[in-house]
Scaffold this active site. Structure first.
Site, PDB file in Angstrom:
ATOM      1  N   ARG A  93       0.603  -1.353   0.368  1.00 51.53           N
ATOM      2  CA  ARG A  93      -0.043  -0.265   0.162  1.00 51.53           C
ATOM      3  C   ARG A  93       0.820   0.946  -0.400  1.00 51.53           C
ATOM      4  O   ARG A  93       2.195   1.452   0.598  1.00 51.53           O
ATOM      5  CB  ARG A  93      -0.743   0.050   1.381  1.00 51.53           C
ATOM      6  CG  ARG A  93      -0.275  -0.152   2.692  1.00 51.53           C
ATOM      7  CD  ARG A  93      -0.159  -1.380   3.328  1.00 51.53           C
ATOM      8  NE  ARG A  93      -1.612  -2.372   3.045  1.00 51.53           N
ATOM      9  CZ  ARG A  93      -2.631  -2.386   3.895  1.00 51.53           C
ATOM     10  NH1 ARG A  93      -3.028  -1.361   5.181  1.00 51.53           N
ATOM     11  NH2 ARG A  93      -3.099  -3.654   3.814  1.00 51.53           N
ATOM     12  N   ASP A  98      -3.854   5.163  10.274  1.00 51.42           N
ATOM     13  CA  ASP A  98      -4.191   3.325  11.666  1.00 51.42           C
ATOM     14  C   ASP A  98      -4.026   4.193  12.365  1.00 51.42           C
ATOM     15  O   ASP A  98      -2.965   4.726  13.416  1.00 51.42           O
ATOM     16  CB  ASP A  98      -4.275   2.241  11.887  1.00 51.42           C
ATOM     17  CG  ASP A  98      -3.778   1.147  10.545  1.00 51.42           C
ATOM     18  OD1 ASP A  98      -4.886   1.241  10.154  1.00 51.42           O
ATOM     19  OD2 ASP A  98      -3.251   0.251  10.385  1.00 51.42           O
TER      20      ASP A  98
HETATM   21  N1  ROI Z   1       3.640  -4.917   7.435  1.00 47.93           N
HETATM   22  C1  ROI Z   1       4.555  -4.090   8.409  1.00 47.93           C
HETATM   23  N2  ROI Z   1       6.292  -3.798   8.164  1.00 47.93           N
HETATM   24  N3  ROI Z   1       4.256  -2.499   8.520  1.00 47.93           N
HETATM   25  C2  ROI Z   1       3.186  -2.287   8.202  1.00 47.93           C
HETATM   26  O1  ROI Z   1       2.904  -0.788   7.953  1.00 47.93           O
HETATM   27  C3  ROI Z   1       2.215  -3.024   7.837  1.00 47.93           C
HETATM   28  N4  ROI Z   1       0.925  -2.383   7.587  1.00 47.93           N
HETATM   29  C4  ROI Z   1      -0.338  -3.880   7.230  1.00 47.93           C
HETATM   30  C5  ROI Z   1       0.516  -5.239   6.653  1.00 47.93           C
HETATM   31  C6  ROI Z   1      -0.197  -5.962   5.368  1.00 47.93           C
HETATM   32  C7  ROI Z   1       0.322  -5.974   7.468  1.00 47.93           C
HETATM   33  N5  ROI Z   1       1.400  -5.335   6.948  1.00 47.93           N
HETATM   34  C8  ROI Z   1       2.417  -4.297   7.249  1.00 47.93           C
HETATM   35  O2  ROI Z   1      -0.942  -3.188   7.147  1.00 47.93           O
END
Ligand code: ROI
Length: 173
Positions: A93, A98
């Protein structure tokens, strides 16, 4: 009195460092809100599918008069402006914002769960959170330091520091 909210930022597409910095500026520009603090930027290994680039993560501390769902709407607008397309679950993404905490609010609705359901298992949320608020306590009484000792490690590496020229500085905001 404004509320205090902690927001986790994550990106692994289209120049992730710039995406995170851009989102920090956008957070500071939100109506009825201002940025109180933000962490260094950290690189982390992806949680979830491994066939995606590493992430850049950070946490911001925001003072806001927006209610939790108004804040969520505002964050989703920033995500949309930065070209976030909601595709597969746990896929790459451009920017993910969040709400980790909103004061000591505990809520569980279809749109929003507070505190964020996964925050305590993720060092890429807890490390930057502890950097800006080392004495923070979650609504259930657990400290950020306790949570940090028990959470999963995603090979976190700090990629900017407070005195790094590349860090978004207060006067840029
Ligand atoms: N993994 C990491 N390391 N950092 C994230 O911000 C992050 N965000 C997500 C998912 C896909 C769960 N994995 C992630 O949404």
């Amino acid at each position: 009195m404004p509320s205090v909210s902690y927001i986790a930022l994550g990106s692994n597409l289209n120049n992730p460092k710039q995406q995170v910095k851009h989102a920090l500026l956008a957070l500071d520009s939100l109506p009825h809100s201002y940025l109180l603090a933000y962490s260094s930027l950290y690189q982390s290994a992806p949680m979830g599918p491994q066939d995606q680039p590493p992430y850049v993560n950070a946490v911001a501390k925001l003072a806001t008069e927006l209610a939790p769902l108004e804040l969520l709407d505002a964050l989703q607008s920033i995500e949309n402006e930065q070209g976030r397309i909601r595709e597969k679950r746990w896929g790459a993404r451009t920017i993910d914002l969040d709400i980790v905490l909103y004061d000591h609010t505990i809520m569980q609705t279809e749109r929003l769960t507070l505190p964020h359901y996964g925050a305590k298992e993720r060092d890429f949320v807890l490390r930057p959170l502890a950097e800006i608020s080392p004495l923070l306590i979650f609504p259930d009484g657990e400290s950020v330091q306790q949570a940090l000792q028990q959470c999963h490690s995603y090979e976190l590496e700090k990629i900017t520091t407070d005195n790094d020229q590349e860090t978004v500085s207060r006067h840029e905001l």
